[in-house]
Design an enzyme around this catalytic site. Structure first.
Site, PDB file in Angstrom:
ATOM      1  N   GLU A  49       0.851  -1.189   0.000  1.00 30.14           N
ATOM      2  CA  GLU A  49       0.000   0.000   0.000  1.00 30.14           C
ATOM      3  C   GLU A  49       0.885   1.237   0.000  1.00 30.14           C
ATOM      4  O   GLU A  49       1.942   1.253   0.620  1.00 30.14           O
ATOM      5  CB  GLU A  49      -0.897   0.012   1.231  1.00 30.14           C
ATOM      6  CG  GLU A  49      -2.035  -0.987   1.119  1.00 30.14           C
ATOM      7  CD  GLU A  49      -2.918  -0.970   2.342  1.00 30.14           C
ATOM      8  OE1 GLU A  49      -3.178   0.121   2.878  1.00 30.14           O
ATOM      9  OE2 GLU A  49      -3.336  -2.063   2.756  1.00 30.14           O
ATOM     10  N   GLY A  50       0.443   2.266  -0.701  1.00 29.37           N
ATOM     11  CA  GLY A  50       1.211   3.505  -0.722  1.00 29.37           C
ATOM     12  C   GLY A  50       2.057   3.647  -1.968  1.00 29.37           C
ATOM     13  O   GLY A  50       2.754   4.635  -2.144  1.00 29.37           O
ATOM     14  N   CYS A  51       2.009   2.651  -2.840  1.00 28.47           N
ATOM     15  CA  CYS A  51       2.734   2.735  -4.106  1.00 28.47           C
ATOM     16  C   CYS A  51       1.752   3.099  -5.204  1.00 28.47           C
ATOM     17  O   CYS A  51       0.642   2.578  -5.240  1.00 28.47           O
ATOM     18  CB  CYS A  51       3.398   1.401  -4.457  1.00 28.47           C
ATOM     19  SG  CYS A  51       4.824   1.056  -3.450  1.00 28.47           S
ATOM     20  N   GLN A  52       2.193   3.984  -6.089  1.00 28.01           N
ATOM     21  CA  GLN A  52       1.365   4.403  -7.211  1.00 28.01           C
ATOM     22  C   GLN A  52       1.166   3.221  -8.166  1.00 28.01           C
ATOM     23  O   GLN A  52       0.074   2.969  -8.639  1.00 28.01           O
ATOM     24  CB  GLN A  52       2.077   5.553  -7.919  1.00 28.01           C
ATOM     25  CG  GLN A  52       1.266   6.207  -9.002  1.00 28.01           C
ATOM     26  CD  GLN A  52       2.047   7.329  -9.663  1.00 28.01           C
ATOM     27  OE1 GLN A  52       3.256   7.445  -9.484  1.00 28.01           O
ATOM     28  NE2 GLN A  52       1.363   8.136 -10.421  1.00 28.01           N
ATOM     29  N   SER A  53       2.254   2.517  -8.448  1.00 27.42           N
ATOM     30  CA  SER A  53       2.136   1.336  -9.304  1.00 27.42           C
ATOM     31  C   SER A  53       1.960   0.118  -8.407  1.00 27.42           C
ATOM     32  O   SER A  53       2.110   0.201  -7.194  1.00 27.42           O
ATOM     33  CB  SER A  53       3.359   1.180 -10.195  1.00 27.42           C
ATOM     34  OG  SER A  53       4.483   1.738  -9.602  1.00 27.42           O
TER      35      SER A  53
END
Length: 140
Positions: A49-53
């Protein structure tokens, strides 16, 4: 190799390139050299969680050391997680939890990433430390 020896190796590798386009290419190459993650690990539970990709991170314990495997659907991000795996994988939970990841600022990684990628980098490190904490708790 210790975590710090691995970090020094990464810093040396990146210092060969002055141009950030070359450094991005190095990141992409690192990501492409990585073994693809087995489909069975590409679960929502392994998504960071917290990653754009999308980044999947799998951690397994072998002989008291944590082995990380990961994959991303974005080339640069795949390279970033490959770097983190290179430095942190095959170490004990304590070594991972106590590691000062000085290679990130030293190669200028964070300042050359977009704010969302930078947040993703922090999320990846946090997730790897969470796995280390979970394996450490299991030992105790």
């Amino acid at each position: 190799m210790t975590i710090n020896e691995m970090q020094d190796e990464v810093i040396a590798e990146f210092s060969d390139f002055d141009d950030w386009m070359d450094r991005y290419q190095l990141l992409i190459d690192l990501g492409n050299e990585q073994q693809p993650l087995d489909e069975k690990y590409k679960t929502d539970q392994n998504l960071i969680e917290g990653c754009q990709s999308r980044v999947w991170l799998q951690a397994d314990e072998q002989d008291g050391k944590i082995i990380f495997q990961a994959e991303s659907d974005a080339l640069i991000v795949k390279g970033i997680i490959a770097l983190l795996i290179k430095v942190l994988s095959s170490h004990t939970p304590d070594e991972i939890l106590e590691a000062d990841l000085y290679f990130i600022p030293q190669i200028g990684l964070q300042e050359h990433l977009s704010p969302t990628r930078s947040n993703g980098l922090l999320a990846m490190v946090k997730q790897m430390r969470m796995y280390a904490l979970a394996f450490k708790a299991k030992e105790g």
